[in-house]
Motif scaffolding. Structure first.
Motif, PDB file in Angstrom:
ATOM      1  N   LEU A 145       0.823  -1.203   0.000  1.00 24.73           N
ATOM      2  CA  LEU A 145       0.000   0.000   0.000  1.00 24.73           C
ATOM      3  C   LEU A 145       0.862   1.259   0.000  1.00 24.73           C
ATOM      4  CD1 LEU A 145      -2.678  -0.832   2.722  1.00 24.73           C
ATOM      5  CD2 LEU A 145      -3.110  -0.582   0.277  1.00 24.73           C
ATOM      6  N   PRO A 146       0.328   2.358  -0.559  1.00 25.95           N
ATOM      7  CA  PRO A 146       0.968   3.656  -0.318  1.00 25.95           C
ATOM      8  C   PRO A 146       0.908   3.962   1.176  1.00 25.95           C
ATOM      9  CG  PRO A 146      -0.689   3.804  -2.064  1.00 25.95           C
ATOM     10  CD  PRO A 146      -0.864   2.474  -1.418  1.00 25.95           C
ATOM     11  N   LYS A 147       1.914   4.634   1.675  1.00 27.49           N
ATOM     12  CA  LYS A 147       1.946   4.914   3.105  1.00 27.49           C
ATOM     13  C   LYS A 147       0.903   5.961   3.479  1.00 27.49           C
ATOM     14  CE  LYS A 147       5.082   6.399   6.813  1.00 27.49           C
ATOM     15  NZ  LYS A 147       6.451   6.863   7.125  1.00 27.49           N
ATOM     16  N   PRO A 148       0.030   5.651   4.449  1.00 27.15           N
ATOM     17  CA  PRO A 148      -0.934   6.660   4.893  1.00 27.15           C
ATOM     18  C   PRO A 148      -0.260   7.738   5.725  1.00 27.15           C
ATOM     19  CG  PRO A 148      -1.135   4.692   6.235  1.00 27.15           C
ATOM     20  CD  PRO A 148      -0.130   4.382   5.153  1.00 27.15           C
ATOM     21  N   ARG A 149      -0.918   8.860   5.853  1.00 27.23           N
ATOM     22  CA  ARG A 149      -0.439   9.892   6.767  1.00 27.23           C
ATOM     23  C   ARG A 149      -0.636   9.404   8.203  1.00 27.23           C
ATOM     24  NH1 ARG A 149      -4.429  14.301   5.393  1.00 27.23           N
ATOM     25  NH2 ARG A 149      -5.643  12.456   4.824  1.00 27.23           N
ATOM     26  N   LEU A 150       0.143   9.949   9.107  1.00 25.26           N
ATOM     27  CA  LEU A 150       0.084   9.549  10.514  1.00 25.26           C
ATOM     28  C   LEU A 150      -0.303  10.756  11.360  1.00 25.26           C
ATOM     29  CD1 LEU A 150       0.625   7.414  12.758  1.00 25.26           C
ATOM     30  CD2 LEU A 150       2.973   8.251  12.810  1.00 25.26           C
ATOM     31  N   ALA A 151      -1.246  10.540  12.263  1.00 30.00           N
ATOM     32  CA  ALA A 151      -1.677  11.607  13.168  1.00 30.00           C
ATOM     33  C   ALA A 151      -1.695  11.080  14.590  1.00 30.00           C
ATOM     34  CB  ALA A 151      -3.067  12.122  12.786  1.00 30.00           C
ATOM     35  N   VAL A 152      -1.540  11.984  15.533  1.00 34.29           N
ATOM     36  CA  VAL A 152      -1.559  11.649  16.956  1.00 34.29           C
ATOM     37  C   VAL A 152      -2.554  12.564  17.650  1.00 34.29           C
ATOM     38  CG1 VAL A 152      -0.224  11.629  19.095  1.00 34.29           C
ATOM     39  CG2 VAL A 152       0.816  10.808  16.977  1.00 34.29           C
ATOM     40  N   SER A 153      -3.393  11.968  18.494  1.00 36.05           N
ATOM     41  CA  SER A 153      -4.362  12.726  19.282  1.00 36.05           C
ATOM     42  C   SER A 153      -3.901  12.774  20.733  1.00 36.05           C
ATOM     43  CB  SER A 153      -5.745  12.070  19.203  1.00 36.05           C
ATOM     44  OG  SER A 153      -6.612  12.597  20.192  1.00 36.05           O
ATOM     45  N   ALA A 154      -4.115  13.911  21.373  1.00 35.47           N
ATOM     46  CA  ALA A 154      -3.702  14.068  22.772  1.00 35.47           C
ATOM     47  C   ALA A 154      -4.685  13.449  23.749  1.00 35.47           C
ATOM     48  CB  ALA A 154      -3.537  15.558  23.088  1.00 35.47           C
ATOM     49  N   LEU A 155      -5.760  12.840  23.274  1.00 39.64           N
ATOM     50  CA  LEU A 155      -6.752  12.256  24.176  1.00 39.64           C
ATOM     51  C   LEU A 155      -6.129  11.152  25.020  1.00 39.64           C
ATOM     52  CD1 LEU A 155      -9.966  11.981  21.958  1.00 39.64           C
ATOM     53  CD2 LEU A 155      -9.437  13.684  23.693  1.00 39.64           C
ATOM     54  N   GLY A 156      -6.521  11.107  26.291  1.00 39.65           N
ATOM     55  CA  GLY A 156      -5.976  10.101  27.190  1.00 39.65           C
ATOM     56  C   GLY A 156      -6.663   8.763  27.106  1.00 39.65           C
ATOM     57  N   ILE A 157      -7.764   8.674  26.397  1.00 37.52           N
ATOM     58  CA  ILE A 157      -8.489   7.417  26.260  1.00 37.52           C
ATOM     59  C   ILE A 157      -7.848   6.599  25.133  1.00 37.52           C
ATOM     60  CG2 ILE A 157     -10.191   8.387  24.653  1.00 37.52           C
ATOM     61  CD1 ILE A 157     -12.306   6.662  26.014  1.00 37.52           C
ATOM     62  N   PRO A 170      -6.507   4.532  -0.561  1.00 38.99           N
ATOM     63  CA  PRO A 170      -5.112   4.275  -0.166  1.00 38.99           C
ATOM     64  C   PRO A 170      -4.189   5.466  -0.330  1.00 38.99           C
ATOM     65  CG  PRO A 170      -5.992   2.423  -1.418  1.00 38.99           C
ATOM     66  CD  PRO A 170      -7.021   3.503  -1.486  1.00 38.99           C
ATOM     67  N   GLY A 171      -4.411   6.304  -1.323  1.00 36.29           N
ATOM     68  CA  GLY A 171      -3.503   7.409  -1.543  1.00 36.29           C
ATOM     69  C   GLY A 171      -3.723   8.604  -0.648  1.00 36.29           C
ATOM     70  N   THR A 172      -4.869   8.647   0.038  1.00 36.89           N
ATOM     71  CA  THR A 172      -5.206   9.825   0.856  1.00 36.89           C
ATOM     72  C   THR A 172      -5.491   9.478   2.311  1.00 36.89           C
ATOM     73  OG1 THR A 172      -7.564   9.633   0.332  1.00 36.89           O
ATOM     74  CG2 THR A 172      -6.220  10.956  -1.156  1.00 36.89           C
ATOM     75  N   ALA A 173      -5.308   8.240   2.697  1.00 39.44           N
ATOM     76  CA  ALA A 173      -5.726   7.794   4.029  1.00 39.44           C
ATOM     77  C   ALA A 173      -4.869   8.404   5.129  1.00 39.44           C
ATOM     78  CB  ALA A 173      -5.661   6.272   4.112  1.00 39.44           C
ATOM     79  N   VAL A 174      -5.454   8.465   6.315  1.00 36.19           N
ATOM     80  CA  VAL A 174      -4.732   8.891   7.506  1.00 36.19           C
ATOM     81  C   VAL A 174      -5.017   7.883   8.612  1.00 36.19           C
ATOM     82  CG1 VAL A 174      -6.636  10.385   8.281  1.00 36.19           C
ATOM     83  CG2 VAL A 174      -4.327  10.772   9.146  1.00 36.19           C
ATOM     84  N   VAL A 175      -3.994   7.547   9.377  1.00 37.05           N
ATOM     85  CA  VAL A 175      -4.124   6.666  10.540  1.00 37.05           C
ATOM     86  C   VAL A 175      -3.792   7.492  11.773  1.00 37.05           C
ATOM     87  CG1 VAL A 175      -3.190   4.642  11.716  1.00 37.05           C
ATOM     88  CG2 VAL A 175      -3.574   4.578   9.241  1.00 37.05           C
ATOM     89  N   CYS A 176      -4.655   7.407  12.772  1.00 34.83           N
ATOM     90  CA  CYS A 176      -4.481   8.221  13.980  1.00 34.83           C
ATOM     91  C   CYS A 176      -4.500   7.332  15.222  1.00 34.83           C
ATOM     92  CB  CYS A 176      -5.612   9.257  14.069  1.00 34.83           C
ATOM     93  SG  CYS A 176      -5.574  10.282  15.569  1.00 34.83           S
ATOM     94  N   VAL A 177      -3.595   7.599  16.157  1.00 30.77           N
ATOM     95  CA  VAL A 177      -3.582   6.916  17.451  1.00 30.77           C
ATOM     96  C   VAL A 177      -3.620   7.979  18.548  1.00 30.77           C
ATOM     97  CG1 VAL A 177      -2.309   4.920  16.584  1.00 30.77           C
ATOM     98  CG2 VAL A 177      -1.055   6.841  17.544  1.00 30.77           C
ATOM     99  N   THR A 178      -4.191   7.612  19.677  1.00 32.94           N
ATOM    100  CA  THR A 178      -4.248   8.541  20.802  1.00 32.94           C
ATOM    101  C   THR A 178      -3.055   8.334  21.729  1.00 32.94           C
ATOM    102  OG1 THR A 178      -5.524   7.057  22.246  1.00 32.94           O
ATOM    103  CG2 THR A 178      -6.777   8.469  20.723  1.00 32.94           C
ATOM    104  N   ASP A 179      -2.755   9.367  22.501  1.00 34.54           N
ATOM    105  CA  ASP A 179      -1.701   9.232  23.511  1.00 34.54           C
ATOM    106  C   ASP A 179      -2.064   8.154  24.523  1.00 34.54           C
ATOM    107  OD1 ASP A 179      -0.128  11.174  22.374  1.00 34.54           O
ATOM    108  OD2 ASP A 179      -0.786  12.780  23.717  1.00 34.54           O
ATOM    109  N   GLY A 180      -3.355   8.031  24.819  1.00 27.62           N
ATOM    110  CA  GLY A 180      -3.804   7.014  25.758  1.00 27.62           C
ATOM    111  C   GLY A 180      -3.517   5.613  25.272  1.00 27.62           C
ATOM    112  N   LEU A 181      -3.596   5.390  23.957  1.00 28.78           N
ATOM    113  CA  LEU A 181      -3.302   4.066  23.401  1.00 28.78           C
ATOM    114  C   LEU A 181      -1.829   3.724  23.605  1.00 28.78           C
ATOM    115  CD1 LEU A 181      -4.745   1.897  21.284  1.00 28.78           C
ATOM    116  CD2 LEU A 181      -2.985   2.838  19.791  1.00 28.78           C
ATOM    117  N   ARG A 182      -0.956   4.670  23.317  1.00 28.59           N
ATOM    118  CA  ARG A 182       0.473   4.396  23.435  1.00 28.59           C
ATOM    119  C   ARG A 182       0.901   4.246  24.888  1.00 28.59           C
ATOM    120  NH1 ARG A 182       3.858   8.445  19.923  1.00 28.59           N
ATOM    121  NH2 ARG A 182       2.508  10.026  20.840  1.00 28.59           N
ATOM    122  N   ALA A 183       0.204   4.932  25.781  1.00 29.02           N
ATOM    123  CA  ALA A 183       0.558   4.827  27.194  1.00 29.02           C
ATOM    124  C   ALA A 183       0.152   3.483  27.786  1.00 29.02           C
ATOM    125  CB  ALA A 183      -0.102   5.961  27.980  1.00 29.02           C
ATOM    126  N   ARG A 184      -0.916   2.903  27.276  1.00 28.94           N
ATOM    127  CA  ARG A 184      -1.458   1.677  27.861  1.00 28.94           C
ATOM    128  C   ARG A 184      -0.924   0.406  27.207  1.00 28.94           C
ATOM    129  NH1 ARG A 184      -6.434   0.178  30.860  1.00 28.94           N
ATOM    130  NH2 ARG A 184      -6.726   2.394  31.280  1.00 28.94           N
TER     131      ARG A 184
END
Length: 304
Positions: free
Chosen positions: A94-106, A116-130
């Motif tokens: 796949l083409p690489k999607p854009r990456l975003a990070v949310s400051a939400l704690g959940i 595929p050419g315009t997609a964005v994947v987002c993860v929250t800070d809460g996900l990475r912390a847990r």
């Protein structure tokens, strides 16, 4: 597509077609009363509906990022997350999607975009912390799988009415909350009451959009679980991640869960209600998802 992915799921394809049909019916039902008022009103309503359809395919990802208070990040800011995405895209072709990070704690994550050419994947800070790094990678694989399965566009169009309405309802209820006193509080209540008809319309639109999304949402999550597990070759990591996200959703405050409501259908997991509310859930149960991932683990272990 690389060999790590199963053959296309016919059930997902038919559900995407059914969802687009239902979306068309919803837009047609919204436009029909305007035609009864006269051809000019009908033409204007049809033009607005067409504009909304285009907007939903082009801008739903921006609205989702705004709803999650997320920002795009480059490889210099988040090298580890970008490295995971690079590996997943090499595996899937796949083409690489854009990456975003949310400051939400959940803890949560989502994918959005028109393809595929315009997609964005987002993860929250809460996900990475847990979650552990391998579990975060499994969630990113799940979201990348949505892009691989081509369901992000259909979901964007189907969820756009509910997403926009959910954002409006959130801002509307904020008018009645907070620590305002005296004239400021009276002004906020007055503004909220003036917008009450729009809030009722938004609530109806949110309900209609959610119901339309149910034709697709549960099955697409199961397909993304399977595809994501095959991309990493580690289904147990995704099962473990889903369990921790589910725990985080149960532990979250009411305000944190409310922040996720506009993008509920897009998230990797959502709080599931009991009884009738559970029947309307946008996601399959954790038990069903874990059972499916366990079956994939056994299949991979046996060389199947």
């Amino acid at each position: 597509m690389g060999p790590t992915r199963d053959a296309p799921d016919s059930g997902l394809t038919w559900r995407m077609l059914a969802t687009m049909t239902l979306v068309t019916v919803v837009y047609a039902a919204a436009v029909l009363p305007a035609f009864l008022a006269g051809p000019a009103w009908g033409a204007a309503a049809a033009a607005v509906a067409a504009a909304l359809a285009v907007a939903s395919s082009r801008w739903a990802d921006r609205l989702a990022l705004y709803a999650m208070d997320a920002r795009l990040v480059d490889a210099d800011e988040e090298p580890d997350l970008h490295a995971v995405l690079d590996r997943l895209c090499m595996s899937s072709g796949l083409p690489k999607p854009r990456l975003a990070v949310s400051a939400l704690g959940i803890p949560n994550a989502f994918a959005a975009g028109s393809g595929p050419g315009t997609a964005v994947v987002c993860v929250t800070d809460g996900l990475r912390a847990r979650l552990e790094p391998a579990e975060v990678a499994a969630v990113l694989a799940h979201e990348t799988a949505h892009v691989a399965n081509r369901d992000v566009l259909v979901t964007a169009v189907a969820s756009f009415p509910a997403l926009a309405a959910g954002l409006f309802l959130g801002r509307w209820t904020d008018l009645f909350r907070g620590g305002r006193r005296g004239a400021a509080r009276a002004a906020a209540w007055g503004a909220g009451l003036l917008l009450l008809p729009a809030a009722v319309a938004a609530a109806l639109l949110h309900g209609a959009g959610t119901l339309v999304g149910l034709a697709l949402s549960r099955h697409r999550e199961l397909c993304a679980d399977s595809t994501g597990a095959l991309l990493t070759g580690r289904p147990a990591d995704l099962a473990s991640a889903l369990g921790k996200v589910d725990d985080g959703l149960r532990d979250a405050s009411r305000d944190e869960r409310r922040a996720l409501r506009p993008v509920r259908a897009l998230c990797v997991a959502a709080a599931r209600g009991e009884g009738a509310a559970g029947l309307l859930s946008t996601h399959p149960t954790l038990a069903r998802r874990t059972e499916r991932l366990t079956a994939i683990s056994r299949r991979l272990a046996s060389g199947g």
